[in-house]
Design a protein around this motif. Structure first.
Motif, short mmCIF file in Angstrom:
data_model
loop_
_atom_site.label_atom_id
_atom_site.label_comp_id
_atom_site.label_asym_id
_atom_site.label_seq_id
_atom_site.Cartn_x
_atom_site.Cartn_y
_atom_site.Cartn_z
N ASP A 187 2.95 -9.56 -51.88
CA ASP A 187 3.59 -8.47 -52.62
C ASP A 187 4.72 -7.81 -51.84
OD1 ASP A 187 1.95 -8.76 -54.83
OD2 ASP A 187 0.41 -7.40 -54.05
N ILE A 188 4.98 -8.23 -50.61
CA ILE A 188 6.07 -7.66 -49.81
C ILE A 188 7.38 -8.36 -50.18
CG2 ILE A 188 6.98 -7.33 -47.48
CD1 ILE A 188 4.59 -5.58 -48.06
N PRO A 189 8.37 -7.61 -50.67
CA PRO A 189 9.63 -8.23 -51.07
C PRO A 189 10.52 -8.57 -49.88
CG PRO A 189 9.66 -5.89 -51.58
CD PRO A 189 8.30 -6.19 -51.05
N ILE A 190 11.43 -9.50 -50.12
CA ILE A 190 12.42 -9.91 -49.12
C ILE A 190 13.80 -9.45 -49.58
CG2 ILE A 190 13.58 -11.86 -48.03
CD1 ILE A 190 10.95 -13.41 -48.25
N MET A 191 14.43 -8.64 -48.73
CA MET A 191 15.81 -8.19 -48.97
C MET A 191 16.69 -9.03 -48.06
SD MET A 191 17.43 -4.34 -48.55
CE MET A 191 16.58 -3.65 -49.99
N SER A 192 17.19 -10.11 -48.60
CA SER A 192 17.89 -11.10 -47.80
C SER A 192 19.34 -10.71 -47.51
CB SER A 192 17.89 -12.45 -48.52
OG SER A 192 18.75 -13.35 -47.88
N TYR A 193 19.73 -10.86 -46.25
CA TYR A 193 21.16 -10.82 -45.92
C TYR A 193 21.72 -12.16 -46.39
CZ TYR A 193 20.53 -6.81 -42.69
OH TYR A 193 20.26 -5.58 -42.12
N ALA A 194 21.89 -12.27 -47.67
CA ALA A 194 22.24 -13.55 -48.28
C ALA A 194 23.68 -13.95 -47.98
CB ALA A 194 22.03 -13.49 -49.79
N VAL A 195 24.57 -12.96 -48.01
CA VAL A 195 26.00 -13.21 -47.85
C VAL A 195 26.48 -12.36 -46.67
CG1 VAL A 195 28.27 -13.10 -48.96
CG2 VAL A 195 26.23 -13.65 -50.33
N LYS A 196 26.47 -12.96 -45.51
CA LYS A 196 26.80 -12.23 -44.28
C LYS A 196 27.92 -12.98 -43.57
CE LYS A 196 24.69 -10.45 -40.02
NZ LYS A 196 23.43 -10.32 -39.25
N TYR A 197 29.06 -12.31 -43.48
CA TYR A 197 30.25 -12.92 -42.90
C TYR A 197 30.31 -12.69 -41.40
CZ TYR A 197 32.12 -13.97 -47.52
OH TYR A 197 32.32 -14.49 -48.78
N ALA A 198 30.96 -13.61 -40.69
CA ALA A 198 31.22 -13.47 -39.26
C ALA A 198 32.40 -12.51 -39.10
CB ALA A 198 31.53 -14.83 -38.65
N SER A 199 32.08 -11.24 -39.07
CA SER A 199 33.09 -10.20 -39.24
C SER A 199 33.35 -9.42 -37.95
CB SER A 199 32.62 -9.22 -40.32
OG SER A 199 33.46 -8.10 -40.39
N ALA A 200 34.61 -9.01 -37.77
CA ALA A 200 34.97 -8.12 -36.66
C ALA A 200 34.50 -6.70 -36.91
CB ALA A 200 36.48 -8.15 -36.46
N TYR A 201 34.06 -6.40 -38.12
CA TYR A 201 33.61 -5.04 -38.44
C TYR A 201 32.25 -4.70 -37.83
CZ TYR A 201 37.34 -4.33 -41.88
OH TYR A 201 38.56 -4.17 -42.49
N TYR A 202 31.61 -5.65 -37.17
CA TYR A 202 30.28 -5.39 -36.60
C TYR A 202 30.34 -4.84 -35.17
CZ TYR A 202 28.90 -8.70 -40.31
OH TYR A 202 28.73 -9.36 -41.50
N GLY A 203 31.53 -4.70 -34.61
CA GLY A 203 31.65 -4.33 -33.21
C GLY A 203 30.82 -3.12 -32.78
N PRO A 204 30.94 -1.98 -33.44
CA PRO A 204 30.16 -0.82 -33.01
C PRO A 204 28.65 -1.02 -33.11
CG PRO A 204 32.02 -0.13 -34.36
CD PRO A 204 31.95 -1.63 -34.45
N PHE A 205 28.19 -1.81 -34.09
CA PHE A 205 26.76 -2.08 -34.20
C PHE A 205 26.24 -2.75 -32.94
CE2 PHE A 205 23.28 -5.00 -34.98
CZ PHE A 205 22.38 -4.24 -35.70
N ARG A 206 27.04 -3.64 -32.37
CA ARG A 206 26.58 -4.35 -31.18
C ARG A 206 26.46 -3.41 -29.99
NH1 ARG A 206 29.98 -9.79 -32.84
NH2 ARG A 206 28.56 -10.33 -34.54
N ASP A 207 27.24 -2.32 -29.98
CA ASP A 207 27.02 -1.26 -28.99
C ASP A 207 25.69 -0.56 -29.27
OD1 ASP A 207 29.53 -1.81 -27.92
OD2 ASP A 207 30.51 -0.19 -29.04
N ALA A 208 25.43 -0.29 -30.53
CA ALA A 208 24.23 0.46 -30.92
C ALA A 208 22.96 -0.33 -30.66
CB ALA A 208 24.31 0.84 -32.40
N ALA A 209 22.99 -1.62 -30.96
CA ALA A 209 21.78 -2.45 -30.87
C ALA A 209 21.74 -3.30 -29.61
CB ALA A 209 21.69 -3.35 -32.10
N ASP A 210 22.78 -3.20 -28.78
CA ASP A 210 22.85 -3.99 -27.55
C ASP A 210 22.60 -5.46 -27.87
OD1 ASP A 210 23.08 -4.62 -24.86
OD2 ASP A 210 20.97 -4.20 -24.42
N SER A 211 23.39 -5.98 -28.81
CA SER A 211 23.10 -7.33 -29.33
C SER A 211 24.30 -8.26 -29.32
CB SER A 211 22.57 -7.21 -30.77
OG SER A 211 23.56 -6.65 -31.62
#
Length: 326
Positions: A187-211
């Motif tokens: 009964d647990i649903p899946i919210m898929s990152y179905a369409v995820k682009y290799a984007s330059a817009y993720y830069g600050p997230f990588r600071d936040a998540a150290d990833s």
């Protein structure tokens, strides 16, 4: 003389009330999902330098943030974890006492009606920063699926309401669906990152998540920003594999993709208003170049107009307050 009489489209714009009566797209706080970064340790509230007003929070600070989210009427949070230790196979991601698992238990105990979404990926937990198992400098698909299933099941055991796999491995949805079902979480649903682009817009997230990846990039598994039809193939695949929601990420530069996905699937579509989009607005607002409230609400409305049913956004708390002021 022409018999054509020009239309007076302005008639429906004559007053605030009339404009609201004919408004086609309604933005509301119930649309929002608020991402939170949880870090191991104590008494930690680190503002992320590239994301003003967003923090890394230790467990003892987490409920203060969640209380504010609940008080604003935001119905859901998305939890990201930052472990104290990392290794080659992201062990912390599927540890039953891992940071996201502990955060989930804490939040659900305090606020059982709040919908907790667990980000299901390995990149925050691997010492190489990639979203799967690596051999040399190649990210291996099928061995990564096994670890993602373990992560999803562990998060479900901790009480996560929704599993949100963000890794973009082939077959990740069906593998996780089968793993959850086998563990009794059908009964647990899946919210898929179905369409995820290799984007330059993720830069600050990588600071936040150290990833940030320690070598190469993620272009062998995240999508080429130039591609449109590929997004439909990815979305169709995840529908067939058993996804319950489809995420389009990033949102703002991919509104056309969001509309394509909405027009071609019957599942709820989720926009991820990502870190770079957030940070650009915050930087411009802090410099006095834009009206932050108006820009944010217009931007989020554009995502709903493009087809989003829900919006993951770091602006959620501010936007909820501004919508109450209307």
């Amino acid at each position: 003389m022409s018999n054509y009489h020009f239309r007076r489209n302005r008639r429906l714009r004559n007053s605030t009330t009339l404009r609201s009566m004919v408004r086609e797209t309604i933005l509301q706080k119930e649309d929002f999902i608020y991402p939170i970064f949880v870090i191991e340790g104590e008494d930690i509230k680190n503002e992320i330098s590239s994301m003003p007003d967003i923090f890394q929070l230790s467990l003892d600070k987490l409920l203060e943030e969640v209380e504010e989210v609940v008080s604003l009427g935001i119905p859901s949070v998305l939890l990201f974890g930052i472990p104290a230790e990392k290794d080659a196979v992201g062990t912390g991601a599927y540890d039953d006492e891992g940071i996201v698992q502990l955060a989930t238990k804490l939040v659900k105990q305090a606020y059982p009606d709040l919908v907790v979404i667990a980000d299901t990926c390995l990149c925050e937990y691997t010492d190489h920063g990639h979203c799967g198992v690596v051999h040399g400098e190649k990210v291996l698909n099928d061995p990564s699926l096994e670890l993602l299933v373990q992560t999803a099941v562990s998060q479900a055991k901790a009480g996560a309401d929704i599993i949100a796999p963000s890794n973009m491995m082939d077959g990740f949805v069906i593998a996780i669906r089968q793993g959850l079902d086998a563990a009794g979480f059908e009964d647990i649903p899946i919210m898929s990152y179905a369409v995820k682009y290799a984007s330059a817009y993720y830069g600050p997230f990588r600071d936040a998540a150290d990833s940030a990846p320690q070598f190469g990039d993620r272009k062998t598994y995240q999508m080429d920003p130039a591609n449109r039809m590929e997004a439909l193939r990815e979305a169709e695949t995840d529908v067939l594999e058993g996804a319950d929601f489809l995420i389009v990420k990033p949102a703002l530069s991919y509104l056309d993709i969001m509309r394509d996905v909405k027009n071609n699937v019957l599942l709820p579509v989720v926009a991820y208003n990502v870190s770079g989009e957030y940070s650009m607005v915050k930087a411009a607002a802090q410099n006095g170049w834009i009206n932050e409230k108006q820009i944010v609400l217009e931007t989020l409305t554009s995502m709903k107009r493009a087809g989003a049913d829900l919006i993951m956004t770091y602006h959620a708390k501010d936007a909820a307050r501004w919508l109450e002021e209307k």
